[in-house]
Design a protein around this motif. Structure first.
Motif, PDB file in Angstrom:
ATOM      1  N   LEU A  72       0.662  -1.142   0.557  1.00 49.98           N
ATOM      2  CA  LEU A  72       0.130  -0.059   0.021  1.00 49.98           C
ATOM      3  C   LEU A  72       1.114   1.568   0.499  1.00 49.98           C
ATOM      4  O   LEU A  72       0.051   2.347  -0.903  1.00 49.98           O
ATOM      5  CB  LEU A  72      -0.742   0.204   0.878  1.00 49.98           C
ATOM      6  N   TYR A  73       2.135   1.197   1.028  1.00 45.50           N
ATOM      7  CA  TYR A  73       2.939   2.635   0.816  1.00 45.50           C
ATOM      8  C   TYR A  73       3.518   2.433  -0.231  1.00 45.50           C
ATOM      9  O   TYR A  73       3.928   4.287  -1.083  1.00 45.50           O
ATOM     10  CB  TYR A  73       3.776   2.013   1.875  1.00 45.50           C
ATOM     11  N   ARG A  74       4.030   1.499  -1.419  1.00 45.33           N
ATOM     12  CA  ARG A  74       4.569   1.265  -2.621  1.00 45.33           C
ATOM     13  C   ARG A  74       3.567   2.253  -3.527  1.00 45.33           C
ATOM     14  O   ARG A  74       4.078   2.597  -4.674  1.00 45.33           O
ATOM     15  CB  ARG A  74       5.361   0.479  -2.972  1.00 45.33           C
ATOM     16  N   LYS A  75       2.227   1.462  -3.095  1.00 44.87           N
ATOM     17  CA  LYS A  75       1.815   1.744  -4.516  1.00 44.87           C
ATOM     18  C   LYS A  75       1.250   3.684  -4.273  1.00 44.87           C
ATOM     19  O   LYS A  75       0.821   4.851  -5.327  1.00 44.87           O
ATOM     20  CB  LYS A  75       0.282   1.331  -4.390  1.00 44.87           C
ATOM     21  N   HIS A  76       0.760   4.045  -3.036  1.00 44.98           N
ATOM     22  CA  HIS A  76       0.137   5.536  -3.177  1.00 44.98           C
ATOM     23  C   HIS A  76       1.244   7.003  -1.777  1.00 44.98           C
ATOM     24  O   HIS A  76       1.348   7.737  -2.097  1.00 44.98           O
ATOM     25  CB  HIS A  76      -1.142   5.482  -1.645  1.00 44.98           C
ATOM     26  N   GLY A  77       2.136   6.420  -1.331  1.00 42.73           N
ATOM     27  CA  GLY A  77       3.306   6.306  -1.124  1.00 42.73           C
ATOM     28  C   GLY A  77       3.995   7.904  -1.665  1.00 42.73           C
ATOM     29  O   GLY A  77       3.803   8.857  -1.970  1.00 42.73           O
ATOM     30  N   PRO A  78       4.674   7.810  -2.665  1.00 36.55           N
ATOM     31  CA  PRO A  78       5.807   8.197  -3.823  1.00 36.55           C
ATOM     32  C   PRO A  78       4.611   9.619  -4.344  1.00 36.55           C
ATOM     33  O   PRO A  78       4.929  10.800  -3.967  1.00 36.55           O
ATOM     34  CB  PRO A  78       6.158   7.284  -5.212  1.00 36.55           C
ATOM     35  N   ARG A  79       3.373   9.543  -4.444  1.00 33.87           N
ATOM     36  CA  ARG A  79       1.828  10.085  -5.472  1.00 33.87           C
ATOM     37  C   ARG A  79       1.683  11.175  -4.153  1.00 33.87           C
ATOM     38  O   ARG A  79       2.095  12.125  -4.166  1.00 33.87           O
ATOM     39  CB  ARG A  79       1.134   9.559  -6.145  1.00 33.87           C
ATOM     40  N   LEU A  80       1.728  10.476  -2.818  1.00 32.39           N
ATOM     41  CA  LEU A  80       1.051  10.962  -1.595  1.00 32.39           C
ATOM     42  C   LEU A  80       1.771  12.394  -1.079  1.00 32.39           C
ATOM     43  O   LEU A  80       2.776  13.567  -0.683  1.00 32.39           O
ATOM     44  CB  LEU A  80       0.773  10.488  -0.960  1.00 32.39           C
ATOM     45  N   LEU A  81       3.616  11.639  -1.646  1.00 33.88           N
ATOM     46  CA  LEU A  81       4.289  12.648  -1.201  1.00 33.88           C
ATOM     47  C   LEU A  81       4.540  13.546  -2.113  1.00 33.88           C
ATOM     48  O   LEU A  81       4.836  15.198  -1.677  1.00 33.88           O
ATOM     49  CB  LEU A  81       5.988  11.469  -0.554  1.00 33.88           C
TER      50      LEU A  81
END
Length: 221
Positions: free
Chosen positions: A57-66
Motif C-alpha cells: 500500500l505504501y509503495r502504491k500510494h506513498g510516492p504520489r502522496l509525497l
C-alpha cells in the motif's frame, strides 16, 4: 494465491495512535508475485496481519502522496515527515477504514488535514515574525525557459498570499489534476465549496498573470 515474501517482514506492529513511526524503518521486501491485489484486498491482508500488504500500500500510494504534499507545503523535507506520520497512523487504524478500496483517498484526506494544521501554524509564526524561510510551491522542471521560470515566480507570489483552503483546492485541481469530487473529498468539503475555492484562487492568479495562462477552472468534473 499470493506468493510468500522472500524475507521476513520487519514492519513493526502495534503502533499506538498518534505515534509517527518512520515508514522507512518498517520496510519489507514485497512478495514475488506479479499481482498483489487491489486496495481492498491489500487492506484486508494488512488487517489480517500480513505486513507485506502494508508495504504494498505504501509503495502504491506513498510516492504520489509525497509529491502532492510537497507541493501543498512547499517544503519536501517537511512533506516527508507528514507522509510518514499519515501512513503510520493509517496502518495503526486500518479497522476504522469503512471503504477499503478508497485507501488512497483516505490517506490523502488525512495528509490534507495535516497540511492545514501546518499552514495555520506558519501563519501564526509569520504574524509574530518567527518564520522567514522561503516556501516554494511550484518548482520549475529541468530545462524550463526563463519565461516559464518567471511565470512560476509570479504564480508563487500569488499562491503564498492565498487563503490556505483556496490554495490547497486549486493546487489539487490545477496542478495534480484531481477531479472536483476528489478535491472535495480530500478537503472534506462539499462539491460547491470546492468549486468556490478553486474559482477564488483562479481569479487571484489570473489577475496577476493573465487569463488562460493557467487552468484551474473548477468547472466540469
Amino acid at each position: 494465491m499470493v506468493a510468500a515474501a522472500r524475507v521476513r517482514s520487519v514492519w513493526l506492529g502495534g503502533v499506538p495512535p498518534g505515534c509517527a513511526m518512520a515508514v522507512a524503518d518498517r520496510i519489507v521486501m514485497l512478495p514475488a508475485a506479479r499481482d498483489v491485489g487491489d486496495d481492498a484486498a491489500l487492506v484486508a491482508r494488512a488487517r489480517g496481519g500480513e505486513r507485506w500488504a502494508e508495504e504494498a500500500l505504501y509503495r502504491k500510494h506513498g510516492p504520489r502522496l509525497l509529491a502532492r504534499v510537497a507541493r501543498l507545503l512547499g517544503d519536501p523535507s517537511e512533506a516527508e515527515d507528514v507522509v510518514q506520520e499519515v501512513f503510520a497512523r493509517a496502518f495503526a487504524r486500518l479497522e476504522e477504514l469503512r471503504e477499503p478500496d478508497a485507501f488512497g483517498a483516505w490517506v490523502l484526506r488525512a495528509a490534507v488535514r495535516r497540511v492545514w494544521g501546518i499552514s495555520k501554524w506558519r501563519a501564526v509564526r509569520r504574524r509574530f515574525g518567527m518564520n522567514s524561510s522561503a516556501v516554494v510551491y511550484l518548482a520549475p522542471v529541468a530545462g524550463a525557459s526563463p519565461e516559464e521560470r518567471a511565470l512560476l515566480a509570479e504564480i508563487e507570489v500569488v499562491m503564498a498570499a492565498l487563503p490556505t483552503a483556496d490554495r490547497i483546492a486549486w493546487s489539487l485541481r490545477a496542478v495534480d489534476g484531481l477531479t472536483l469530487p476528489e478535491v472535495a473529498a480530500a478537503c472534506g468539503c462539499s462539491l460547491a465549496t470546492a468549486k468556490r475555492r478553486i474559482a477564488a484562487a483562479q481569479r487571484r492568479i489570473a489577475a496577476a498573470v493573465g487569463d488562460g495562462v493557467v487552468d484551474g477552472d473548477g468547472g466540469e468534473e
